[in-house]
Design an enzyme around this catalytic site. Structure first.
Site, PDB file in Angstrom:
ATOM      1  N   LYS A  42      15.562 -34.667 -88.897  1.00  0.00           N
ATOM      2  CA  LYS A  42      15.707 -33.490 -89.753  1.00  0.00           C
ATOM      3  C   LYS A  42      16.821 -33.709 -90.774  1.00  0.00           C
ATOM      4  O   LYS A  42      17.712 -34.531 -90.574  1.00  0.00           O
ATOM      5  CB  LYS A  42      16.035 -32.254 -88.910  1.00  0.00           C
ATOM      6  CG  LYS A  42      14.839 -31.613 -88.235  1.00  0.00           C
ATOM      7  CD  LYS A  42      15.234 -30.293 -87.601  1.00  0.00           C
ATOM      8  CE  LYS A  42      14.008 -29.523 -87.158  1.00  0.00           C
ATOM      9  NZ  LYS A  42      13.122 -29.174 -88.287  1.00  0.00           N
ATOM     10  N   HIS A  71      -1.214 -28.927 -82.963  1.00  0.00           N
ATOM     11  CA  HIS A  71      -1.894 -28.757 -84.249  1.00  0.00           C
ATOM     12  C   HIS A  71      -1.980 -30.055 -85.035  1.00  0.00           C
ATOM     13  O   HIS A  71      -2.801 -30.172 -85.946  1.00  0.00           O
ATOM     14  CB  HIS A  71      -1.201 -27.663 -85.088  1.00  0.00           C
ATOM     15  CG  HIS A  71       0.108 -28.073 -85.680  1.00  0.00           C
ATOM     16  ND1 HIS A  71       1.299 -28.008 -84.991  1.00  0.00           N
ATOM     17  CD2 HIS A  71       0.418 -28.558 -86.914  1.00  0.00           C
ATOM     18  CE1 HIS A  71       2.272 -28.434 -85.763  1.00  0.00           C
ATOM     19  NE2 HIS A  71       1.783 -28.764 -86.938  1.00  0.00           N
ATOM     20  N   HIS A  91       3.789 -34.559 -80.453  1.00  0.00           N
ATOM     21  CA  HIS A  91       3.106 -34.912 -81.693  1.00  0.00           C
ATOM     22  C   HIS A  91       2.983 -36.423 -81.887  1.00  0.00           C
ATOM     23  O   HIS A  91       1.896 -36.953 -82.142  1.00  0.00           O
ATOM     24  CB  HIS A  91       3.852 -34.336 -82.898  1.00  0.00           C
ATOM     25  CG  HIS A  91       3.895 -32.845 -82.940  1.00  0.00           C
ATOM     26  ND1 HIS A  91       2.845 -32.041 -82.543  1.00  0.00           N
ATOM     27  CD2 HIS A  91       4.861 -31.984 -83.354  1.00  0.00           C
ATOM     28  CE1 HIS A  91       3.158 -30.773 -82.705  1.00  0.00           C
ATOM     29  NE2 HIS A  91       4.382 -30.717 -83.197  1.00  0.00           N
ATOM     30  N   ARG A  97       7.842  -7.786 -77.875  1.00  0.00           N
ATOM     31  CA  ARG A  97       8.858  -6.878 -77.343  1.00  0.00           C
ATOM     32  C   ARG A  97       9.183  -5.738 -78.298  1.00  0.00           C
ATOM     33  O   ARG A  97       9.762  -4.728 -77.889  1.00  0.00           O
ATOM     34  CB  ARG A  97      10.141  -7.658 -77.056  1.00  0.00           C
ATOM     35  CG  ARG A  97       9.989  -8.720 -75.969  1.00  0.00           C
ATOM     36  CD  ARG A  97      11.253  -9.549 -75.844  1.00  0.00           C
ATOM     37  NE  ARG A  97      11.515 -10.287 -77.084  1.00  0.00           N
ATOM     38  CZ  ARG A  97      12.570 -11.066 -77.273  1.00  0.00           C
ATOM     39  NH1 ARG A  97      13.471 -11.194 -76.304  1.00  0.00           N
ATOM     40  NH2 ARG A  97      12.738 -11.712 -78.415  1.00  0.00           N
ATOM     41  N   GLU A 129      11.842 -35.312 -92.295  1.00  0.00           N
ATOM     42  CA  GLU A 129      11.748 -34.118 -93.130  1.00  0.00           C
ATOM     43  C   GLU A 129      13.109 -33.743 -93.691  1.00  0.00           C
ATOM     44  O   GLU A 129      14.152 -33.975 -93.067  1.00  0.00           O
ATOM     45  CB  GLU A 129      11.132 -32.953 -92.357  1.00  0.00           C
ATOM     46  CG  GLU A 129      11.781 -32.621 -91.046  1.00  0.00           C
ATOM     47  CD  GLU A 129      11.000 -31.561 -90.270  1.00  0.00           C
ATOM     48  OE1 GLU A 129      10.040 -30.996 -90.833  1.00  0.00           O
ATOM     49  OE2 GLU A 129      11.362 -31.300 -89.124  1.00  0.00           O
ATOM     50  N   LYS A 159       2.969 -26.577 -77.484  1.00  0.00           N
ATOM     51  CA  LYS A 159       3.882 -27.574 -76.936  1.00  0.00           C
ATOM     52  C   LYS A 159       5.323 -27.052 -76.992  1.00  0.00           C
ATOM     53  O   LYS A 159       5.615 -26.130 -77.766  1.00  0.00           O
ATOM     54  CB  LYS A 159       3.747 -28.905 -77.700  1.00  0.00           C
ATOM     55  CG  LYS A 159       4.022 -28.792 -79.215  1.00  0.00           C
ATOM     56  CD  LYS A 159       5.482 -28.889 -79.571  1.00  0.00           C
ATOM     57  CE  LYS A 159       5.731 -28.727 -81.023  1.00  0.00           C
ATOM     58  NZ  LYS A 159       7.152 -28.660 -81.390  1.00  0.00           N
TER      59      LYS A 159
END
Length: 479
Positions: A326, A164, A226, A43, A202, A134
């Site tokens: 997270k 990935h 995943h 954009r 993570e 995804k």
């Protein structure tokens, strides 16, 4: 091989951090020649010169130690065109050119149906391919609708629903270790394996991704795609070949075998939570609800845990636990295969044998086997670990992914029926969570996540593989 790539959303984080560096790696390894053409669209009201300057900056920041000529070949020859990606006339101009084109939708998933429809009206050249990140749809009905739109546009072999994770060397090594080593196959079943934990913990918090993350959450962002893909690789029957038909058929078999959770199962066997303010390493982290761009009323989770069972001869009686969180205390990204305890110890040594665990480290890549042996002191048992470090791949995961797209190898992408089966597995969880049948718990940033539930409370107890502090649970085979 296709020599034209058009990236929709070419100025976004995905392009900057992964796609552009991956193209540089492909060029450095000799997979892309002088005929390769990159077209970016977004954009921003930019021209090609400004986009090339931006691409050069991103490649310098994220592109690794590749030769300068490879970096210049990608950034210096890119073309940019501003476009409305849902406007057929705009897209016809973007994809115009000689020969087929690979179109990469580096866009929010909510835009996929409109973009696919616009591409159909714009008219893709024969032999073209389309790439979707995804999640594939936002629920089962959305996935079915998107698959129908894609089927009207291109044959299934030209549709790359990419993940990935499947291009990561260590993930592919799950298959390699299973299929290339005779010692594992006789014990790769529920008779010997008690639990499999697939973990993506993570320390990273939201990191400015509220625009995307606050509409999906941990369950859709990580578990639905995943981690279910990793489940497929661990649990699948050995395929005849690693061709796209054989490999993907076996993965679909796994998803079809997952026992659907009842409402009571969802309450007992799933957890959701989001992080509060806390401290990770040397910096403070605000509560998720206070992060910029977050709408607390959406009650989006940053931690999701699901226990599944498979109705198959190989896996009846084994628990598969999928978890992602997270802003946790430490990074922990692995597939941990936990074997059952020995039924009898024939000697009077002190100490308990540790469970045998085969760990596939996802990031960093590695392989560890936990065993028990005789310790340095007389009549004592002691833990042993056999560890192997994997050599890093010559190509990053997105480099391998893009190479498959350009050469037309869909084996490691997600087939349409596979995407739908993955949504089928988690639909009962999504439904129950939307109705608040499972409470949204909280945990301080920098902690190990929500505290374990009391054992014997009628709810699940967290598996010992997920928290090193938790005492091992001994699971003995039925006699």
């Amino acid at each position: 091989m296709i020599n034209r790539l058009a990236i929709f959303g070419a100025t976004g984080d995905l392009s900057a951090r992964y796609l552009l560096p991956a193209l540089v790696a492909l060029r450095a390894e000799g997979h892309l020649g002088d005929r390769f053409q990159l077209t970016g669209t977004s954009r921003e009201d930019w021209d090609s010169e400004r986009y090339r300057a931006w691409a050069t900056e991103q490649i310098d920041r994220h592109g690794g130690h590749h030769p300068a000529d490879a970096k210049a070949a990608i950034a210096g020859t890119a073309r940019y065109q501003r476009a409305d990606v849902t406007n057929p006339a705009d897209l016809a101009s973007v994809i115009a050119g000689e020969g087929p084109v690979a179109v990469y939708l580096a866009l929010p998933p909510a835009l996929f149906p409109g973009v696919v429809t616009a591409l159909h009206q714009a008219g893709l050249p024969a032999g073209s391919r389309i790439v979707l990140e995804k999640p594939f749809g936002e629920d089962l009905a959305g996935a079915q609708q998107l698959n129908q739109l894609l089927a009207d546009l291109l044959p299934e072999q030209a549709v790359f629903r990419v993940d990935h994770f499947l291009a990561m060397t260590t993930v592919q090594n799950v298959l390699g270790s299973r299929l290339a080593n005779r010692v594992l196959e006789p014990i790769w079943n529920s008779t010997h394996i008690a639990e499999v934990d697939i973990v993506w913990d993570e320390t990273l918090a939201l990191e400015g991704r509220a625009g995307y993350y606050d509409t999906v959450g941990a369950l859709k962002d990580m578990v639905q795609n995943h981690l279910l893909q990793l489940l497929c690789l661990v649990a699948m029957e050995p395929p005849l070949t690693l061709g796209e038909r054989d490999l993907r058929d076996r993965k679909v078999d796994v998803l079809r075998s997952v026992r659907l959770l009842t409402e009571d199962d969802v309450v007992r066997r799933t957890r959701r939570a989001r992080y509060l303010a806390g401290r990770i390493a040397d910096h403070d982290v605000p509560a998720y609800a206070d992060e910029e761009g977050v709408n607390p009323q959406r009650r989006i989770e940053t931690y999701a845990e699901v226990e599944l069972e498979l109705d198959s001869w190989r896996w009846a009686g084994t628990t598969f636990r999928l978890r992602s969180g997270k802003a946790l205390r430490a990074d922990r990204k692995e597939v941990a295969v936990r074997f059952r305890s020995v039924p009898h110890l024939p000697f009077g040594h002190s100490g308990e044998p540790r469970p045998n665990v085969l760990r596939f480290g996802l990031e960093p890549e590695g392989l560890t086997l936990d065993l028990t042996g005789i310790g340095a002191h007389t009549n004592t048992l002691a833990p042993l670990s056999l560890t192997a470090q994997m050599e890093p791949s010559h190509l990053p995961a997105y480099g391998r992914l893009l190479l498959d797209v350009l050469t037309g190898n869909p084996a490691m992408s997600i087939r349409g029926d596979e995407a739908e089966e993955a949504w089928r597995v988690l639909t009962p969880v999504l439904s129950a969570w939307e109705r608040d049948l499972v409470p949204l718990e909280e945990y301080p940033a920098g902690s190990d996540g929500p505290p374990p539930r009391p054992y014997g409370s009628g709810q699940q107890r967290r598996g010992d593989l997920l928290h090193a502090e938790t005492a091992p649970r001994v699971v003995r085979p039925e006699l």
